[in-house]
Design an enzyme around this catalytic site. Structure first.
Site, mmCIF file in Angstrom:
data_model
loop_
_atom_site.group_PDB
_atom_site.id
_atom_site.type_symbol
_atom_site.label_atom_id
_atom_site.label_comp_id
_atom_site.label_asym_id
_atom_site.label_seq_id
_atom_site.Cartn_x
_atom_site.Cartn_y
_atom_site.Cartn_z
ATOM 1 N N TYR A 1 -1.922 -1.819 11.040
ATOM 2 C CA TYR A 1 -2.206 -2.306 9.676
ATOM 3 C C TYR A 1 -1.066 -1.905 8.737
ATOM 4 C CZ TYR A 1 -3.830 -2.183 4.863
ATOM 5 O OH TYR A 1 -3.892 -2.334 3.496
ATOM 6 N N SER B 1 0.833 -1.201 0.000
ATOM 7 C CA SER B 1 0.000 0.000 0.000
ATOM 8 C C SER B 1 0.870 1.253 0.000
ATOM 9 C CB SER B 1 -0.864 -0.026 1.263
ATOM 10 O OG SER B 1 -1.455 1.219 1.476
ATOM 11 N N LYS C 1 2.110 -4.146 6.497
ATOM 12 C CA LYS C 1 2.534 -4.053 5.087
ATOM 13 C C LYS C 1 4.051 -3.864 5.009
ATOM 14 C CE LYS C 1 -1.432 -4.696 3.281
ATOM 15 N NZ LYS C 1 -1.682 -6.046 2.776
ATOM 16 N N THR D 1 0.451 3.511 1.789
ATOM 17 C CA THR D 1 0.544 3.938 3.188
ATOM 18 C C THR D 1 1.990 3.844 3.699
ATOM 19 O OG1 THR D 1 -0.532 3.718 5.336
ATOM 20 C CG2 THR D 1 -0.028 1.678 4.235
#
Ligand code: NAD
Ligand code: UD1
Length: 341
Positions: A150, A125, A154, A127
């Protein structure tokens, strides 16, 4: 015909990728525990492609059951979508997220190594970039400390995969850093199906317009952007699905052990622009109000997609209007089809 293991294949992005794989002549085999998707998704896939893919209802944390799937099928590669993805929930239940997302990955890598399945595509992601200093953000931008458990799963997963390739447990991996996937298949037979109140912008908009939610709350209009709302790179889910086919192909043609690609459109779009596009393409007035900022939101992020364009030979093709209309068509279809969804 090569078999591709698709974990999380009844989920939002997984189901669209399964359709693209089938339409490319590859044979997807789905493993999903249905923790965030419904079995009915298989019917949607079948309506589009004319075929039911092989499906195993198995939790990736259960290594014994997962091993049986590897014994029964010879895979040429794995596309790994299965994970929990709710940022807020991950802050409240970090161990649940670390356990699900990382134990699943470790089990998968062990079995790939044991059964000599050599190539992996992983769902990462944008992110990982946090708020990048330079925009559009390239793959060389630093990975910053994750803002949530979360996001951290990743980052850790990217490292675990890189270490596993370096140790030659598997030969190759492509890490795809998705920007903001939205929209649905143009047939409206599959799409995003949040099982709880949606956290993401577009499903919240379509659910509000259909009458399931009272109003959209726009999180902040005082950012340092032209209209004051946050900017993201919204990528059509079918375009995104096609990037996975390109990644599988890339690993057949190149010997590079680990490659990272941004998967976005390259265009920054504000929250107000998304709302306006929705009202324009759907002809619906949307109830919305402006509220304070959501904690943890980055102000603006959008992708530099040159690397994916050049090396994967892949480019996002669908327009924002077309994509938002597909999300609306899907919302109408699914509510009509089954009031229980
Ligand atoms: P999704 O929740 O729709 O799909 C994930 C699927 O994995 C679900 O069907 C769920 O039932 C399954 N699953 C979860 N844990 C499992 C387990 N232990 N065993 C077997 N199945 C399991 O999510 P999505 O939006 O399709 O996302 C797919 C992947 O892409 C995820 O890894 C997610 O973190 C990543 N990603 C998503 C977005 C996004 O905005 N949707 C953005 C960036 C990255
Ligand atoms: C979210 C996730 C991120 C993930 C990304 C892609 C959070 C904090 N982050 O980020 O980890 O990688 O999705 O799936 O959840 N918005 C509203 N009102 C709403 C919902 C959203 O104004 O009801 C705004 C947000 O403030 C943001 C934009 O819409 O500016 C997009 O939000 P969202 O769809 O949640 O995606 P991200 O914030 O990019």
């Amino acid at each position: 015909m090569g078999k591709v293991l698709v974990t999380g294949g009844t989920g939002y992005i997984g189901s669209h990728t399964v359709v693209e794989l089938m339409q490319t002549g590859l044979e997807p085999v789905i493993v999903d525990n249905l923790s965030n998707s419904l079995m009915e998704v298989l019917d949607g896939i079948c309506e589009i492609t004319g075929k039911q893919p092989l499906f195993y209802e198995v939790d990736l944390k259960d290594v014994t059951k997962l091993k049986r799937i590897f014994q029964e099928n010879q895979f040429e590669s794995v596309i790994h979508f299965a994970a929990y993805k709710a940022v807020g929930e991950s802050v409240e239940k970090p161990l649940l997220y670390y356990e699900n997302n990382l134990v699943s990955l470790i089990n998968l890598l062990k079995l790939m190594s044991e059964f000599r399945v050599n190539s992996l595509v992983f769902s990462s992601s944008c992110t990982v970039y946090g708020q990048p200093e330079e925009l559009p953000v390239t793959e060389n931008a630093p990975v910053v400390k994750a803002m949530s458990p979360y996001g951290n799963t990743k980052q850790i997963a990217e490292e675990i995969i890189t270490d596993a390739v370096q140790a030659k447990m598997i030969e190759q991996a492509v890490l795809l850093r998705y920007f903001n996937p939205i929209g649905a298949h143009p047939s409206a037979k599959i799409g995003e199906l949040p099982l709880n109140v949606p956290n993401n912008l577009v499903p919240f908009i379509t659910q509000t317009a259909i009458g399931l939610r009272e109003e959209l709350k726009i999180f902040g209009d005082d950012y340092n952007t032209p209209d004051g709302s946050c900017i993201r790179d919204y990528i059509n889910v079918v375009d995104l699905a096609k990037a996975h086919i390109a990644a599988v192909k890339r690993m057949k043609e190149s010997a590079i052990p680990v490659e990272v690609f941004n998967v976005g459109t390259g265009n920054g779009v504000s929250v107000f622009e998304v709302v306006n596009a929705f009202q324009r393409v759907s002809g619906q007035d949307l109830n919305y109000s402006i509220v304070g900022r959501r904690s943890g939101d980055v102000e603006k992020v959008y992708a530099d997609t040159n690397k994916a364009n050049e090396l994967l030979g892949w480019k996002a093709e669908k327009s924002l209007d077309e994509t938002i209309l597909s999300a609306w068509e899907w919302e109408k279809y699914i509510r009509l089809k089954d009031q229980n969804y």
